[in-house]
Design a protein around this motif. Structure first.
Motif: not given
Length: 213
Positions: A168-172, A179-185
């Motif tokens: 899965k991608s960060n966006k997914h 969560l926000s994409v930045r938080t996942v990153e």
């Protein structure tokens, strides 16, 4: 006309020693003061003393004992991570149990060195942490190798690692977990730091080989 050249020396390490035994601190100071790149910024025997020094001096690295006069080094490490995230922590302990190692790394420590380890290991740990890596005392390496390194991760980080294993991608992942994409990153970066992994490909390979979805 002669041009003036300025030689820029490597930045020195401002080290804070935290141990509730003065004799232990004296021994560490004697070992470390001989290293030109290290400046002993202060010594503390309690959490209160340590936080006061960090607030008043440019500390960049901490050698921390788990057992303190008041509180403990693991909870103090977590507090330093929250209030002074730029300060790296090396745990220096007599305890070799996996639970202490994992709790220390989860709290934010970058290295775990046993007190009865050779003095050279403290220097190796400092060099490794300053270079951005993580370090485990040689007495722990066999034990660590036999345990899932993902135990150092928080529950949220373990969940994200499972999602990475499924491709899965960060966006997914962000959409799935709310969560926000930045938080996942940010979680990805923390996972790589704790597992001492550099590239995204290596992270994906680790997830595929070590995570049971």
């Amino acid at each position: 006309m002669t041009e003036n050249l300025t030689v820029h020396a490597a930045p020195q390490i401002q080290l804070l020693l935290i141990d509730d035994h003065p004799l232990v601190r004296d021994g560490l100071r004697a070992r470390l003061e001989t290293i030109a790149s290290i400046i002993i910024a202060g010594e503390a025997g309690t959490a209160e003393e340590a936080l006061a020094i960090a607030a008043s001096k440019p500390v960049s690295l901490i050698l921390m004992d788990i057992n303190l006069g008041t509180g403990n080094g693991i909870s103090l490490t977590a507090r330093f991570k929250a209030e002074y995230p730029h300060i790296a922590v090396i745990m220096l302990s007599m305890h070799d149990k996996t639970e202490y190692v994992n709790q220390s790394m989860q709290a934010g420590a970058r290295a775990y060195v046993l007190k009865d380890a050779p003095a050279v290991e403290i220097i190796e740990a400092i060099d490794t942490v300053i270079a951005g890596g993580t370090y485990f005392s040689s007495g722990l390496k066999k034990q660590s190798a036999n345990n899932d390194a993902s135990q150092m991760l928080t529950q949220r980080e373990q969940g994200i690692l499972k999602s990475i294993a499924t491709g899965k991608s960060n966006k997914h992942i962000a959409r799935e977990l709310g969560l926000s994409v930045r938080t996942v990153e940010t979680h990805r970066l923390n996972i790589k730091r704790k597992l001492n992994i550099e590239g995204q490909a290596d992270l994906i390979r680790y997830a595929l080989n070590n995570v049971i979805a």
